[in-house]
Design an enzyme around this catalytic site. Structure first.
Site, PDB file in Angstrom:
ATOM      1  N   GLN A  58       0.836  -1.200   0.000  1.00 32.25           N
ATOM      2  CA  GLN A  58       0.000   0.000   0.000  1.00 32.25           C
ATOM      3  C   GLN A  58       0.872   1.251   0.000  1.00 32.25           C
ATOM      4  O   GLN A  58       1.900   1.303   0.664  1.00 32.25           O
ATOM      5  CB  GLN A  58      -0.864  -0.031   1.270  1.00 32.25           C
ATOM      6  CG  GLN A  58      -2.108   0.817   1.193  1.00 32.25           C
ATOM      7  CD  GLN A  58      -3.145   0.409   2.231  1.00 32.25           C
ATOM      8  OE1 GLN A  58      -3.176  -0.725   2.657  1.00 32.25           O
ATOM      9  NE2 GLN A  58      -3.986   1.328   2.627  1.00 32.25           N
ATOM     10  N   SER A 104       4.343  -6.272   2.992  1.00 33.20           N
ATOM     11  CA  SER A 104       2.999  -6.216   3.567  1.00 33.20           C
ATOM     12  C   SER A 104       1.978  -6.816   2.593  1.00 33.20           C
ATOM     13  O   SER A 104       2.017  -8.007   2.298  1.00 33.20           O
ATOM     14  CB  SER A 104       2.670  -4.767   3.953  1.00 33.20           C
ATOM     15  OG  SER A 104       1.460  -4.688   4.664  1.00 33.20           O
ATOM     16  N   LEU A 105       1.073  -5.998   2.053  1.00 31.13           N
ATOM     17  CA  LEU A 105       0.108  -6.447   1.058  1.00 31.13           C
ATOM     18  C   LEU A 105       0.779  -7.224  -0.078  1.00 31.13           C
ATOM     19  O   LEU A 105       0.230  -8.199  -0.607  1.00 31.13           O
ATOM     20  CB  LEU A 105      -0.616  -5.215   0.491  1.00 31.13           C
ATOM     21  CG  LEU A 105      -1.257  -5.331  -0.884  1.00 31.13           C
ATOM     22  CD1 LEU A 105      -2.514  -6.163  -0.785  1.00 31.13           C
ATOM     23  CD2 LEU A 105      -1.544  -3.957  -1.456  1.00 31.13           C
ATOM     24  N   ARG A 151      -8.979  -8.861   3.292  1.00 33.16           N
ATOM     25  CA  ARG A 151      -7.986  -8.226   4.183  1.00 33.16           C
ATOM     26  C   ARG A 151      -8.227  -6.723   4.266  1.00 33.16           C
ATOM     27  O   ARG A 151      -8.179  -6.130   5.350  1.00 33.16           O
ATOM     28  CB  ARG A 151      -6.584  -8.510   3.648  1.00 33.16           C
ATOM     29  CG  ARG A 151      -5.428  -7.902   4.461  1.00 33.16           C
ATOM     30  CD  ARG A 151      -4.121  -8.257   3.759  1.00 33.16           C
ATOM     31  NE  ARG A 151      -2.937  -7.851   4.514  1.00 33.16           N
ATOM     32  CZ  ARG A 151      -2.271  -6.714   4.319  1.00 33.16           C
ATOM     33  NH1 ARG A 151      -2.725  -5.844   3.405  1.00 33.16           N
ATOM     34  NH2 ARG A 151      -1.189  -6.438   5.019  1.00 33.16           N
ATOM     35  N   HIS A 185       0.082  -3.333  11.242  1.00 34.62           N
ATOM     36  CA  HIS A 185       1.176  -4.150  11.772  1.00 34.62           C
ATOM     37  C   HIS A 185       1.454  -3.853  13.249  1.00 34.62           C
ATOM     38  O   HIS A 185       2.603  -3.793  13.678  1.00 34.62           O
ATOM     39  CB  HIS A 185       2.442  -3.978  10.926  1.00 34.62           C
ATOM     40  CG  HIS A 185       2.220  -4.338   9.487  1.00 34.62           C
ATOM     41  ND1 HIS A 185       2.001  -5.637   9.068  1.00 34.62           N
ATOM     42  CD2 HIS A 185       2.120  -3.569   8.368  1.00 34.62           C
ATOM     43  CE1 HIS A 185       1.794  -5.646   7.766  1.00 34.62           C
ATOM     44  NE2 HIS A 185       1.859  -4.403   7.323  1.00 34.62           N
ATOM     45  N   GLN A 202       1.062 -11.578  10.220  1.00 34.78           N
ATOM     46  CA  GLN A 202       1.519 -10.319   9.615  1.00 34.78           C
ATOM     47  C   GLN A 202       0.601  -9.140   9.952  1.00 34.78           C
ATOM     48  O   GLN A 202       1.046  -7.995  10.004  1.00 34.78           O
ATOM     49  CB  GLN A 202       1.619 -10.507   8.098  1.00 34.78           C
ATOM     50  CG  GLN A 202       2.323  -9.389   7.366  1.00 34.78           C
ATOM     51  CD  GLN A 202       1.696  -9.102   6.022  1.00 34.78           C
ATOM     52  OE1 GLN A 202       0.609  -8.534   5.940  1.00 34.78           O
ATOM     53  NE2 GLN A 202       2.376  -9.488   4.962  1.00 34.78           N
TER      54      GLN A 202
END
Length: 293
Positions: A11, A89-90, A114, A196, A245
């Protein structure tokens, strides 16, 4: 032996016009975009190609848009199979489609789930994030641990660049203390929540349900997952690490270091922007970097 690693952004990489050239120049790419529009239930391609920054920042748009652009760029332009993959991440979800662990359809559905789960968590427990530049990781961790609020190290992006996450009050206190400790910058980020961090725990049940509904296959190559920063090939472990995560850190520095230690000498970033190319070079100046967009 020299190995080629493919990495996928998260992101923040989105921009208006993303993916448009792929759509217009390839029938196969166009088919993937249209399939994504059907799966999501709205024309995400229209927003990607001509939407405003504000429209692109909507959680339900941002995460699928970055995932979609990154995967289509990989699928249409990669001329060899990856020896290893990782995502920030993503981006880890895109990596898992690239190595065959997830189908494109399941990957997109998981990213959609998500995004909504994280949005719900942000509404349940508001928070924020801040970038800390020019301090040792250990010092940042020490300061976070000493604050009587939720504040944690969230993104280990590269040496000297760490993002912290937590309650709004906690981040304000932390930024002051980081500056006092000698940080070059302690910069609050324009994000919608404390990603996170433990404040994302409200998203876990929704994400677990979505992950359990998806088919995870044996991957064609290892994925270096954010929370463990090492090669993983076991589907059950991959699923557990995806869930962890949400509330755990993105150990990007450590992932890249592990990939290099395991033979990666070339890194190709697939998708919008060049953020990961820059981070990889800051982590290891010896490797070659390139991009597919």
């Amino acid at each position: 032996m020299s190995k080629h690693a493919f990495v996928f952004p998260g992101q923040g990489a989105q921009f208006s016009g993303m993916g448009k050239q792929l759509y217009e120049t390839s029938e196969a790419a166009k088919a993937l975009f249209e399939q994504a529009n059907d799966i999501l239930g709205f024309r995400i391609s229209d927003i990607m190609f001509a939407g405003t920054d504000e429209e692109l920042r909507q959680t339900k748009v941002t995460q699928p848009a970055v995932f979609l652009h990154a995967y289509v760029a990989f699928k249409m332009q990669a001329t060899e199979q990856p020896a290893m993959v990782a995502g920030h991440s993503l981006g880890e979800f895109t990596a898992l489609v690239a190595n065959g662990c997830l189908s494109f359809e399941d990957g997109l559905r998981l990213v959609k789930a998500r995004a909504f789960a994280m949005q719900h968590a942000c509404e349940a427990e508001p928070g924020t994030m801040a970038a800390i530049l020019g301090l040792e990781d250990s010092k940042v961790e020490e300061i976070c641990a000493g604050i009587d609020e939720v504040v944690v190290a969230a993104n280990y992006n590269c040496p000297g660049q760490l993002v912290i996450s937590g309650s709004t009050k906690g981040i304000e206190i932390a930024c002051e203390q980081m500056k006092a400790a000698g940080a070059k910058r302690a910069l609050p980020l324009p994000v919608g929540g404390a990603f996170h961090s433990p404040l994302m725990r409200h998203a876990e049940a929704e994400l677990i349900a979505a992950i359990e509904a998806a088919q995870f296959n044996e991957p064609s190559c290892p994925v270096y997952q954010n929370v463990v920063a090492k090669a993983v090939t076991n589907p059950a472990e991959i699923k557990a690490n995806l869930i962890a995560q949400l509330t755990g850190p993105v150990k990007w520095t450590q992932c890249v270091q592990a990939m290099v230690a395991d033979g990666a000498s070339q890194f190709t970033e697939c998708g919008p922007g060049k953020v990961l190319q820059g981070l990889v070079q800051k982590i290891n100046k010896e490797v070659a970097v390139s991009g597919l967009s």
